[in-house]
Design a protein around this motif. Structure first.
Motif, mmCIF file in Angstrom:
data_model
loop_
_atom_site.group_PDB
_atom_site.id
_atom_site.type_symbol
_atom_site.label_atom_id
_atom_site.label_comp_id
_atom_site.label_asym_id
_atom_site.label_seq_id
_atom_site.Cartn_x
_atom_site.Cartn_y
_atom_site.Cartn_z
ATOM 1 N N ALA A 197 -7.616 12.827 -1.686
ATOM 2 C CA ALA A 197 -8.291 12.787 -2.985
ATOM 3 C C ALA A 197 -8.188 14.125 -3.703
ATOM 4 O O ALA A 197 -8.002 14.179 -4.927
ATOM 5 C CB ALA A 197 -9.755 12.398 -2.799
ATOM 6 N N LEU A 208 -5.903 7.774 -3.329
ATOM 7 C CA LEU A 208 -6.798 7.602 -2.185
ATOM 8 C C LEU A 208 -6.979 6.132 -1.819
ATOM 9 O O LEU A 208 -7.151 5.799 -0.641
ATOM 10 C CB LEU A 208 -8.158 8.227 -2.503
ATOM 11 C CG LEU A 208 -9.237 8.104 -1.422
ATOM 12 C CD1 LEU A 208 -8.814 8.859 -0.169
ATOM 13 C CD2 LEU A 208 -10.578 8.627 -1.942
ATOM 14 N N VAL A 209 -6.922 5.246 -2.810
ATOM 15 C CA VAL A 209 -7.175 3.816 -2.561
ATOM 16 C C VAL A 209 -6.164 3.214 -1.580
ATOM 17 O O VAL A 209 -6.555 2.668 -0.533
ATOM 18 C CB VAL A 209 -7.199 3.028 -3.883
ATOM 19 C CG1 VAL A 209 -7.330 1.520 -3.607
ATOM 20 C CG2 VAL A 209 -8.359 3.502 -4.756
ATOM 21 N N PRO A 210 -4.843 3.271 -1.857
ATOM 22 C CA PRO A 210 -3.894 2.701 -0.886
ATOM 23 C C PRO A 210 -3.914 3.426 0.453
ATOM 24 O O PRO A 210 -3.738 2.799 1.501
ATOM 25 C CB PRO A 210 -2.542 2.842 -1.581
ATOM 26 C CG PRO A 210 -2.724 3.940 -2.579
ATOM 27 C CD PRO A 210 -4.135 3.812 -3.043
ATOM 28 N N THR A 253 -6.481 4.839 1.936
ATOM 29 C CA THR A 253 -7.656 4.376 2.680
ATOM 30 C C THR A 253 -7.425 2.986 3.260
ATOM 31 O O THR A 253 -7.768 2.705 4.410
ATOM 32 C CB THR A 253 -8.895 4.368 1.774
ATOM 33 O OG1 THR A 253 -9.111 5.676 1.246
ATOM 34 C CG2 THR A 253 -10.130 3.928 2.556
ATOM 35 N N LEU A 254 -6.828 2.105 2.457
ATOM 36 C CA LEU A 254 -6.554 0.746 2.926
ATOM 37 C C LEU A 254 -5.612 0.757 4.132
ATOM 38 O O LEU A 254 -5.766 -0.052 5.059
ATOM 39 C CB LEU A 254 -5.946 -0.086 1.793
ATOM 40 C CG LEU A 254 -6.898 -0.422 0.631
ATOM 41 C CD1 LEU A 254 -6.143 -1.127 -0.483
ATOM 42 C CD2 LEU A 254 -8.060 -1.284 1.121
ATOM 43 N N LEU A 273 -8.051 10.303 -6.850
ATOM 44 C CA LEU A 273 -8.750 9.115 -6.352
ATOM 45 C C LEU A 273 -7.883 7.869 -6.416
ATOM 46 O O LEU A 273 -8.081 6.931 -5.641
ATOM 47 C CB LEU A 273 -10.036 8.902 -7.155
ATOM 48 C CG LEU A 273 -11.096 10.008 -7.004
ATOM 49 C CD1 LEU A 273 -12.263 9.743 -7.942
ATOM 50 C CD2 LEU A 273 -11.579 10.096 -5.556
ATOM 51 N N LEU A 274 -6.913 7.845 -7.321
ATOM 52 C CA LEU A 274 -6.019 6.683 -7.406
ATOM 53 C C LEU A 274 -5.178 6.560 -6.131
ATOM 54 O O LEU A 274 -5.045 5.470 -5.565
ATOM 55 C CB LEU A 274 -5.114 6.798 -8.634
ATOM 56 C CG LEU A 274 -5.809 6.699 -10.002
ATOM 57 C CD1 LEU A 274 -4.795 6.897 -11.127
ATOM 58 C CD2 LEU A 274 -6.514 5.353 -10.147
ATOM 59 N N LEU A 320 -9.212 11.617 3.979
ATOM 60 C CA LEU A 320 -9.575 11.016 2.702
ATOM 61 C C LEU A 320 -9.872 12.096 1.662
ATOM 62 O O LEU A 320 -9.431 12.006 0.512
ATOM 63 C CB LEU A 320 -10.785 10.093 2.873
ATOM 64 C CG LEU A 320 -10.599 8.947 3.878
ATOM 65 C CD1 LEU A 320 -11.828 8.045 3.897
ATOM 66 C CD2 LEU A 320 -9.352 8.136 3.561
ATOM 67 N N CYS A 335 0.824 -1.214 0.000
ATOM 68 C CA CYS A 335 0.000 0.000 0.000
ATOM 69 C C CYS A 335 0.853 1.257 0.000
ATOM 70 O O CYS A 335 0.581 2.209 -0.753
ATOM 71 C CB CYS A 335 -0.935 0.006 1.212
ATOM 72 S SG CYS A 335 -2.314 -1.158 1.083
ATOM 73 N N PHE A 373 1.216 3.966 -2.990
ATOM 74 C CA PHE A 373 0.921 5.371 -2.702
ATOM 75 C C PHE A 373 2.070 6.275 -3.144
ATOM 76 O O PHE A 373 1.844 7.309 -3.791
ATOM 77 C CB PHE A 373 0.656 5.565 -1.210
ATOM 78 C CG PHE A 373 0.444 7.011 -0.819
ATOM 79 C CD1 PHE A 373 -0.781 7.620 -1.031
ATOM 80 C CD2 PHE A 373 1.479 7.757 -0.268
ATOM 81 C CE1 PHE A 373 -0.978 8.963 -0.703
ATOM 82 C CE2 PHE A 373 1.292 9.091 0.069
ATOM 83 C CZ PHE A 373 0.053 9.690 -0.148
#
Length: 375
Positions: A286, A294-296, A298-299, A291-292, A282, A53, A57
């Motif tokens: 973002a 944001l995924v790692p 958030t995880l 948004l890309l 978040l 992650c 990121f």
């Protein structure tokens, strides 16, 4: 080593002029990686998930530099290096958690309380709460750090047998709660409610006995509230909590959402046009990095949630440590907590601590480190 890493992290944040957080956290991170590698634990499945992650990121973060030119890129890069390092330090401490680590948090809280008494006047407390400082923390950030520490102080109180130490710890808890009212921080007080509610509903009789002793604490608070300054703070806090306004946060959120709509994938770049934190990690990520990225991110934030069904809160440690994690997640949703350097380093340290502790108590034999990991 967990004591050394934790003390160095906290001292570097409290005294950044003497101990540079960037240097201290970077070297501590290298030390953690070395120790994990030496013990053959660096590529555990759970840790590999964290590695992946952060790598994803930072790759997206680097691509963002070429997509959005920003003079603040390298400053932001160093910031996220510190946040990642803090999480790894926390993971290391959680994997090798010891009861005595809790006493470091107790001393740390008392240092913060002393700094508050030293650096603030009666007029600030009554009329200018937004100017309250410890010298390295300001206003709502003070409340956030204290509320994160309260569950760990409660755990320390529960585990300590010496009466004098128990009184010392209890005074720290009560002083922290009173301070939250003096600060009139809605986010911190609501997080405190979340903490107590979570602990109360856990099926542990001894823990419930602690929570059921709250009426006695309320009686003590009633006596304390006769002090005019505290009573005025309570009134102010009730009025602020009851108000419908978000102190301008809704405007920031609207701006952030609009920026995401205009630049969904790559964001607007590091601090590019928005110098104020968006009071939600978040939304902040973002908006600036897309948004890309944001995924790692958030995880990483929700990583401890992945083990809830497996852990099932079998022991007292898990309940109180997870309560700290819940406070961080709840308060960071409405405060600038996880993206600034100081509060972010503290927040990610405790997220890592929770994750590391859950790894160490995972039922699968391959992931149970109690007998493998002694440093």
């Amino acid at each position: 080593m967990i004591y050394i890493f934790t003390v160095l992290l906290l001292l570097s944040l409290m005294f950044p002029v003497i101990l540079s957080p960037h240097i201290v956290l970077s070297f501590s991170f290298l030390g953690v990686i070395f120790l994990l590698y030496k013990k053959g634990l660096l590529m555990l499945k759970s840790l590999f998930f964290i590695h992946l992650c952060w790598v994803v990121f930072f790759v997206l973060f680097g691509i963002n530099y070429f997509y959005n030119s920003s003079p603040d890129f390298f400053a932001e890069f160093l910031l996220f290096v510190c946040l990642a390092a803090s999480m790894y330090i926390g993971i290391f401490c959680g994997m090798n958690f010891r009861k005595n680590l809790l006493y470091i948090y107790v001393v740390w809280v008392y240092i913060i309380l002393i700094q508050l008494l030293k650096n603030n006047t009666l007029n600030q407390i009554l009329n200018e709460r937004w100017t309250i400082t410890t010298g390295w923390l300001y206003s709502n950030a003070v409340g956030a750090v204290l509320v994160f520490s309260i569950p760990l102080l409660m755990l320390c109180f529960y585990l300590t047998k010496t009466k004098i130490l128990k009184i010392f710890i209890l005074l720290g808890i009560l002083s922290s709660v009173v301070t939250l009212f003096l600060l009139s921080s809605r986010g911190s007080l609501l997080s405190l409610v979340v903490i107590f509610t979570f602990i109360f509903f856990m099926k542990k009789k001894k823990i419930k006995n602690i929570i059921l002793s709250i009426p006695l604490l309320l009686m003590l608070f009633t006596v304390i509230s006769k002090v005019d300054i505290i009573w005025k703070s309570v009134e102010l806090t009730i009025n602020r909590v009851a108000s419908s306004g978000l102190n301008g946060r809704e405007i920031l959120w609207e701006e952030g959402i609009q920026s995401i709509k205009d630049n969904p994938l790559m964001g607007i770049g590091a601090r590019n046009g928005l110098s104020i934190d968006l009071h939600n990690p978040l939304l902040h990520i973002a908006t600036h990095y897309g948004l890309l990225a944001l995924v790692p991110f958030t995880l990483l934030m929700i990583a401890p949630f992945f083990y809830l069904k497996l852990i099932k809160f079998k022991n007292t440690y898990t309940i109180f440590i997870f309560a700290t994690y819940l406070a961080i997640i709840f308060q960071s949703s409405i405060e600038a907590i996880l993206t600034p350097l100081i509060t972010g380093s503290i927040g990610w340290y405790f997220i890592g601590l929770t994750f590391g502790y859950l790894i160490n108590n995972y039922p699968a034999k391959d992931w149970n480190l109690n007998k493998q990991f002694k440093v």
